[in-house]
Write an enzyme that holds these catalytic residues in place. Structure first.
Site, PDB file in Angstrom:
ATOM      1  N   TYR A  84       0.848  -1.190   0.000  1.00  0.00           N
ATOM      2  CA  TYR A  84       0.000   0.000   0.000  1.00  0.00           C
ATOM      3  C   TYR A  84       0.880   1.236   0.000  1.00  0.00           C
ATOM      4  CZ  TYR A  84      -4.073   2.909   1.312  1.00  0.00           C
ATOM      5  OH  TYR A  84      -5.078   3.841   1.361  1.00  0.00           O
ATOM      6  N   LYS A 112      -1.875  -1.281  -3.937  1.00  0.00           N
ATOM      7  CA  LYS A 112      -2.886  -0.227  -3.914  1.00  0.00           C
ATOM      8  C   LYS A 112      -2.104   1.069  -3.827  1.00  0.00           C
ATOM      9  CE  LYS A 112      -6.548   2.070  -1.387  1.00  0.00           C
ATOM     10  NZ  LYS A 112      -7.337   2.171  -0.146  1.00  0.00           N
TER      11      LYS A 112
END
Length: 184
Positions: A84, A112
């Site tokens: 992330y 992400k």
């Protein structure tokens, strides 16, 4: 969230999510042991994967430092892990080079990205394997990311504008960029 609140939320989401919905549990921690503990808990609850950020305490780590942290967190990961990149929250960007290196691990499913940096996302897609999943986390870049080859989004707006995001994604898949742009 307190540790108890964290467990309650992870358990409730895992128990109530429809069977056709993948559950990704955030397992961010500033230390490896807590990351492992949260991953194990997420797996016990039936989560499908986890989301891990760079260590966010103590300033910016070097690329090698971030890579070492992630490698330690990934060791014996019970679920697929999504890296992330959210520099606004953790105080540092997860470098493209670090993502590309970690993408070679069987434990890493994708990324992400919530940086809001489209050239960053493009560089990640160009330097990772074809099966490496890239999700857009910045709502305003959902359609542009899909057009460049991104795999979807993990979006705050999806809770409120589900139909619109599905229409935009379908329009991109159909090659109707004009409609996708309008919906975006």
């Amino acid at each position: 969230l307190s540790p108890q609140e964290y467990r309650t939320v992870a358990r409730a989401v895992s128990e109530t999510a429809p069977d056709d919905c993948r559950v990704v549990v955030g397992t961010a921690a500033t230390d490896v042991a807590t990351g492992h503990e949260r991953m194990a808990f997420a797996a016990e609850q039936g989560a499908d994967s986890t989301l891990v950020v760079p260590s966010y305490y103590g300033g910016q780590a070097s690329g090698a430092g971030n890579e070492a942290f992630f490698e330690a967190v990934l060791a014996d990961a019970p679920l697929p892990v999504y890296l992330y990149n959210i520099p606004g929250a953790v105080g540092q960007e997860l470098s493209v080079e670090t993502v590309a290196s970690l993408a070679q691990s069987d434990a890493v499913a994708g990324l992400k990205d919530s940086s809001g940096d489209l050239p960053y996302v493009t560089a990640v897609m160009n330097q990772t394997p074809e099966d490496f999943t890239v999700y857009q986390g910045h709502d305003g870049l959902f359609v542009p990311s899909l057009v460049l080859g991104g795999d979807g989004g993990v979006s705050a707006l999806s809770h409120l504008l589900t139909d619109e995001l599905q229409r935009a994604g379908a329009a991109v898949a159909d090659g109707d960029i004009g409609t996708a742009r309008t919906v975006q």
